[in-house]
Design a protein around this motif. Structure first.
Motif, mmCIF file in Angstrom:
data_model
loop_
_atom_site.group_PDB
_atom_site.id
_atom_site.type_symbol
_atom_site.label_atom_id
_atom_site.label_comp_id
_atom_site.label_asym_id
_atom_site.label_seq_id
_atom_site.Cartn_x
_atom_site.Cartn_y
_atom_site.Cartn_z
ATOM 1 N N GLY A 444 0.817 -1.201 0.000
ATOM 2 C CA GLY A 444 0.000 0.000 0.000
ATOM 3 C C GLY A 444 0.855 1.257 0.000
ATOM 4 O O GLY A 444 2.081 1.216 0.059
ATOM 5 N N LYS A 445 0.187 2.383 -0.046
ATOM 6 C CA LYS A 445 0.866 3.674 -0.081
ATOM 7 C C LYS A 445 0.569 4.438 1.199
ATOM 8 O O LYS A 445 -0.321 4.061 1.970
ATOM 9 C CB LYS A 445 0.393 4.465 -1.302
ATOM 10 N N PRO A 446 1.301 5.531 1.457
ATOM 11 C CA PRO A 446 0.959 6.362 2.619
ATOM 12 C C PRO A 446 -0.522 6.715 2.604
ATOM 13 O O PRO A 446 -1.082 7.082 1.583
ATOM 14 C CB PRO A 446 1.840 7.598 2.421
ATOM 15 N N GLY A 447 -1.135 6.567 3.747
ATOM 16 C CA GLY A 447 -2.587 6.680 3.851
ATOM 17 C C GLY A 447 -3.193 5.356 4.238
ATOM 18 O O GLY A 447 -4.259 5.292 4.850
ATOM 19 N N CYS A 448 -2.478 4.267 3.894
ATOM 20 C CA CYS A 448 -2.841 2.939 4.367
ATOM 21 C C CYS A 448 -2.124 2.694 5.702
ATOM 22 O O CYS A 448 -1.098 3.324 5.989
ATOM 23 C CB CYS A 448 -2.417 1.870 3.364
ATOM 24 N N PRO A 449 -2.633 1.802 6.531
ATOM 25 C CA PRO A 449 -1.956 1.509 7.801
ATOM 26 C C PRO A 449 -0.513 1.076 7.581
ATOM 27 O O PRO A 449 -0.213 0.284 6.679
ATOM 28 C CB PRO A 449 -2.795 0.368 8.381
ATOM 29 N N GLN A 450 0.385 1.609 8.411
ATOM 30 C CA GLN A 450 1.801 1.292 8.291
ATOM 31 C C GLN A 450 2.107 0.026 9.073
ATOM 32 O O GLN A 450 1.729 -0.119 10.237
ATOM 33 C CB GLN A 450 2.663 2.452 8.793
ATOM 34 N N VAL A 451 2.777 -0.939 8.415
ATOM 35 C CA VAL A 451 3.122 -2.209 9.035
ATOM 36 C C VAL A 451 4.521 -2.150 9.619
ATOM 37 O O VAL A 451 4.782 -2.644 10.711
ATOM 38 C CB VAL A 451 3.014 -3.359 8.018
ATOM 39 N N ALA A 452 5.438 -1.560 8.866
ATOM 40 C CA ALA A 452 6.811 -1.364 9.316
ATOM 41 C C ALA A 452 7.307 -0.081 8.674
ATOM 42 O O ALA A 452 6.567 0.609 7.962
ATOM 43 C CB ALA A 452 7.681 -2.558 8.928
ATOM 44 N N GLN A 453 8.554 0.259 8.885
ATOM 45 C CA GLN A 453 9.077 1.490 8.327
ATOM 46 C C GLN A 453 8.980 1.451 6.800
ATOM 47 O O GLN A 453 9.485 0.551 6.155
ATOM 48 C CB GLN A 453 10.528 1.700 8.758
ATOM 49 N N ALA A 454 8.288 2.436 6.235
ATOM 50 C CA ALA A 454 8.097 2.557 4.780
ATOM 51 C C ALA A 454 7.376 1.359 4.183
ATOM 52 O O ALA A 454 7.457 1.120 2.986
ATOM 53 C CB ALA A 454 9.435 2.783 4.075
ATOM 54 N N THR A 455 6.704 0.585 5.003
ATOM 55 C CA THR A 455 5.946 -0.564 4.531
ATOM 56 C C THR A 455 4.499 -0.416 4.985
ATOM 57 O O THR A 455 4.235 -0.220 6.173
ATOM 58 C CB THR A 455 6.524 -1.880 5.077
ATOM 59 N N TYR A 456 3.590 -0.520 4.033
ATOM 60 C CA TYR A 456 2.190 -0.257 4.335
ATOM 61 C C TYR A 456 1.333 -1.469 3.965
ATOM 62 O O TYR A 456 1.648 -2.243 3.061
ATOM 63 C CB TYR A 456 1.698 0.972 3.553
ATOM 64 N N ALA A 457 0.244 -1.588 4.688
ATOM 65 C CA ALA A 457 -0.728 -2.618 4.358
ATOM 66 C C ALA A 457 -1.376 -2.288 3.014
ATOM 67 O O ALA A 457 -1.341 -1.140 2.548
ATOM 68 C CB ALA A 457 -1.795 -2.704 5.453
ATOM 69 N N TYR A 458 -1.920 -3.309 2.403
ATOM 70 C CA TYR A 458 -2.653 -3.101 1.153
ATOM 71 C C TYR A 458 -4.094 -2.750 1.515
ATOM 72 O O TYR A 458 -4.821 -3.565 2.081
ATOM 73 C CB TYR A 458 -2.599 -4.359 0.289
ATOM 74 N N CYS A 459 -4.510 -1.517 1.191
ATOM 75 C CA CYS A 459 -5.857 -1.101 1.556
ATOM 76 C C CYS A 459 -6.653 -0.747 0.313
ATOM 77 O O CYS A 459 -6.106 -0.283 -0.687
ATOM 78 C CB CYS A 459 -5.818 0.084 2.526
ATOM 79 N N MET A 460 -7.937 -1.028 0.401
ATOM 80 C CA MET A 460 -8.811 -0.750 -0.738
ATOM 81 C C MET A 460 -10.215 -0.524 -0.211
ATOM 82 O O MET A 460 -10.513 -0.752 0.975
ATOM 83 C CB MET A 460 -8.759 -1.908 -1.747
ATOM 84 N N SER A 461 -11.097 -0.080 -1.081
ATOM 85 C CA SER A 461 -12.500 0.106 -0.702
ATOM 86 C C SER A 461 -13.365 -0.321 -1.860
ATOM 87 O O SER A 461 -12.899 -0.496 -2.994
ATOM 88 C CB SER A 461 -12.772 1.568 -0.333
ATOM 89 N N ASN A 462 -14.648 -0.490 -1.563
ATOM 90 C CA ASN A 462 -15.598 -0.819 -2.615
ATOM 91 C C ASN A 462 -15.954 0.438 -3.392
ATOM 92 O O ASN A 462 -15.883 1.556 -2.867
ATOM 93 C CB ASN A 462 -16.861 -1.441 -2.016
ATOM 94 N N TYR A 463 -16.341 0.262 -4.628
ATOM 95 C CA TYR A 463 -16.693 1.421 -5.449
ATOM 96 C C TYR A 463 -17.979 2.065 -4.921
ATOM 97 O O TYR A 463 -18.959 1.376 -4.621
ATOM 98 C CB TYR A 463 -16.881 1.014 -6.909
ATOM 99 N N GLY A 464 -17.970 3.391 -4.836
ATOM 100 C CA GLY A 464 -19.157 4.111 -4.375
ATOM 101 C C GLY A 464 -19.329 4.002 -2.870
ATOM 102 O O GLY A 464 -18.497 3.437 -2.151
ATOM 103 N N GLU A 465 -20.380 4.551 -2.362
ATOM 104 C CA GLU A 465 -20.662 4.528 -0.934
ATOM 105 C C GLU A 465 -22.074 4.014 -0.697
ATOM 106 O O GLU A 465 -23.018 4.423 -1.354
ATOM 107 C CB GLU A 465 -20.512 5.930 -0.336
#
Length: 731
Positions: A444-465
């Protein structure tokens, strides 16, 4: 003094004449010895070696057939294209009229019917002239010319060194050529030699043989050639480029008239007729020659993509291009020309052929447990070489051409992998939160939960709300396509199982392609690219070596044909077969042959799993993302379907099937795959300028393309039911 000088000159002249006569006699003896008898001692060894060489060449003349064009047909046997290196139409003796035969004999070998392969006087004269350093001379008979032309145009056609050797002006070459000619005259009749010569000789511009020449120059056949037409063609064999009637009409006219004069001299044409015919124009076709295209462009803008796939399939399954382009095969394909036409019409109805940087493709495959026959390969763009008209020769419908992916259609593989492990059934309830952060899949990118230094979880959402509940059945999820639910399933099944399922169900070349550009990584197929760590979307990446979770969202380069074959595999009870374009292949003799190796069909998943998956995919058309497109055409058949759309709507897909036919439609940006696509309705699709988002979805242009073709293709065929589900895979 004058008398003395005259006497000296007389002595010199007599001496020179003597040595010329002596040389002529000596050469005659060597020639006869070389042709007929092995000499003693060293000369005998040389003669025996020469004899072996001559015998070898004679065998090659007998066993190496001349190149012929290969014909590709549709499933009904209608020709759609020809492939060739040399344009040649085999012609029998009875199909060549006397005008052509006598024109050639009169200008090239007047004593053809009298000699036995060698014109002794002419050959000795040429041999003496060449051996003394004077200007080289020919004096070859038609039989000798046949030998030379066969070596140049057939045996050494791809060997420049061999061609030069076959034409060198040397006594050794003349001796060898003469010996072969004499051998041929003991095995072939004069008619056979003359016909064979006329089937081998070049008439310029890759036109070989009288059958092709008559058609290309005059739009006729050899039995209908007029005297002037025959004279023009007979004159050309001496030097085809020089006497080309389009490039050098004056020289061609002079040469043609010379042939007419020779026919008069040979008593094959009355003097008054010869004079009258010399006034006639050349009469060749305008802007010629008239000959078919030598490759798949000859299949035209509509059928060219299918022809290209046939060629690619043959070349990747064991046939060489030289064999394909010279073997004289008749390749009957599985292409239904009507279905291919309707697929083309539908693709082009949705997206104009001239729309820049937008490809809309449709690939159709017939399911089956013993064969998966490719029925149609179409695109909005025409097949051809004129880019200004929107044409392309890239294999858009069949190759791994869509480098931005097929979106959520890849959720099929995650579903099948989880079902195979019995982690979930088609009616099971799965979690579908509006957003999700995976700590199994990283990247993932900044904005996703950070797992380790400069390492992020893979985050996504469903289309629309608010479009999805937090849970739903797997069948409903396949119809409405929540991203989070399938990433969670991907975690449960494991990325390795999902990748392997994609390969097994049909994404063979796709899974062996480079994630950056779709090019082959492992052409020998000894290891799969998706198992290699450098593959961005496929391989085991990150600290946990778990791969990228985005695979199930279809971000990888994709072949539309292979995606269609996935649907065919599901509709075939889990039996994968190679998507074959071949119905039958016959050789130049009309005998059935199998020059390639096709992979055997495989039961890649249990039949119960495949049937249950089909039931699980049946709601997309009736109440899911493809419902609007289906309703617009009044669709009322049981079918499976899955839409898909990539990030920023850069590409979209719809894969679907009924029991009779499976297919996949894809829209993508083939030339510059950056930015989205804008759907403005039927026939109004544009590429976003720059990197902005579009509004394209699989349920729009791709689904409309699929339904637009399938409705008329299926016509009045019965609406067959889907197979029943297997309870073992329901919950």
């Amino acid at each position: 003094m004058l008398m003395s000088d005259a006497a000296t000159l007389a002595v010199v002249w007599k001496t020179d004449a003597f040595f010329k006569l002596f040389g002529l006699c000596l050469l005659a003896g060597i020639l006869v010895a070389g042709l007929l008898f092995p000499l003693a001692g060293g000369l005998g060894v040389a003669s025996n070696k020469a004899s072996e060489t001559v015998d070898s060449m004679s065998a090659e003349l007998a066993n190496v057939p001349p190149p012929l064009l290969t014909t590709i047909t549709d499933s009904a046997g209608n020709p759609i294209a020809t492939l060739y290196d040399q344009y040649r139409i085999p012609t029998a003796t009875s199909e060549i009229n006397d005008a052509m035969k006598w024109a050639l004999i009169s200008v090239e070998d007047r004593r053809f019917l009298d000699h036995h392969g060698v014109d002794w006087a002419g050959t000795l004269r040429a041999a003496l002239s060449n051996s003394t350093g004077a200007d080289t001379q020919g004096a070859s008979t038609l039989t000798q010319q046949y030998v030379k032309n066969y070596l140049i145009n057939v045996i050494y056609r791809n060997d420049e060194a061999g061609q030069r050797k076959a034409q060198e002006q040397s006594l050794a070459r003349k001796l060898k050529e003469a010996r072969i000619a004499i051998q041929l005259e003991t095995k072939m009749s004069k008619d056979q030699i003359l016909t064979s010569y006329l089937n081998v000789v070049e008439f310029s511009r890759k036109i070989y043989g009288i059958g092709a020449a008559a058609r290309a120059y005059f739009n006729t056949t050899p039995d209908k050639l007029t005297v002037t037409q025959a004279a023009l063609l007979a004159g050309m064999v001496n030097n085809p480029p020089v006497y080309d009637p389009w490039n050098n009409p004056e020289r061609a006219m002079q040469r043609r008239n010379l042939v007419l004069d020779r026919m008069v001299d040979n008593n094959k044409l009355a003097p008054e007729d010869g004079q009258r015919l010399k006034a006639e124009p050349l009469g060749v076709v305008p802007d010629g020659p008239s000959k078919p295209a030598s490759n798949c462009t000859g299949a035209g803008p509509e059928n060219g993509f299918f022809c290209q796939y046939v060629q690619d399939y043959l070349l990747t399954h064991g046939m060489t291009k030289q064999d394909l382009y010279s073997g004289g095969y008749t390749i009957r394909t599985t292409m239904d020309q009507n279905a291919n036409h309707l697929a083309k019409v539908s693709a082009e109805t949705q997206v104009k052929k001239t729309q820049k940087n937008v490809a809309n493709t449709l690939s159709l495959v017939r399911p089956g447990k013993d064969r998966h026959e490719v029925v149609a390969l179409a695109a909005n763009r025409d097949y051809g070489t004129d880019a200004t008209k929107g044409q392309t020769t890239y294999a858009l419908p069949s190759d791994v051409s869509n480098v931005t992916g097929a979106g959520s259609s890849y959720k099929i593989f995650t579903t099948a992998a989880a079902m195979e492990q019995h982690k979930v059934g088609i009616y099971s309830t799965i979690q579908t939160p509006q957003s999700y952060s995976s700590r199994v899949f990283l990247g993932g990118k900044p904005g996703c939960p950070q797992v380790a230094q400069a390492t992020y979880a893979y985050c996504m959402s469903n289309y629309g709300e608010g479009n999805y509940g937090s849970t739903m059945s797997l069948q409903q999820a396949l119809a409405t396509s929540p991203n989070t639910g399938f990433v969670i399933l991907e975690e449960q099944a494991g990325i390795g199982a999902v990748l392997d399922m994609a390969y097994r169900l049909g994404m063979r070349n796709t899974m062996m392609s480079n994630a950056a550009n779709g090019g082959a990584v492992d052409p020998d197929g000894q290891s799969l690219a998706y198992k290699m760590p450098q593959q961005k979307y496929y391989g085991p990446e990150g600290p946990q070596k778990s791969g990228f979770g985005s695979f199930t969202l279809g971000v990888s380069p994709t072949s539309g044909l292979e995606l269609a074959n996935v649907a065919a595999t599901i509709m075939s009870g889990g039996v994968w077969c190679p998507p074959t374009p071949l119905s039958s292949i016959t050789d130049r003799e009309g005998q059935a042959v199998s020059p390639i190796h096709e992979d055997a069909c495989e039961q890649v998943v249990p039949e119960g799993l495949a049937n249950t998956l089909a039931v699980g995919m049946s709601k997309d058309i009736t109440e899911g993302t493809a419902h609007a497109a289906a309703a617009a055409v009044g669709w009322n058949r049981p079918a499976i379907g899955k839409t898909g759309t990539t990030d920023v709507s850069g590409s979209s897909a719809f894969v679907a099937a009924v029991p009779q036919l499976a297919g996949a439609a894809m829209i993508f940006r083939p030339d510059f795959p950056i930015g989205g696509l804008i759907d403005g309705g039927v026939g109004n699709v544009n590429a976003v300028q720059g990197t902005g988002d579009g509004n394209m979805f699989g349920g729009k242009t791709p689904a409309r393309t699929w339904f637009g073709a399938m409705v008329p293709i299926l016509g009045n065929q019965p609406a067959l039911p889907l197979p029943p589900s297997d309870p073992a895979y329901e919950h």
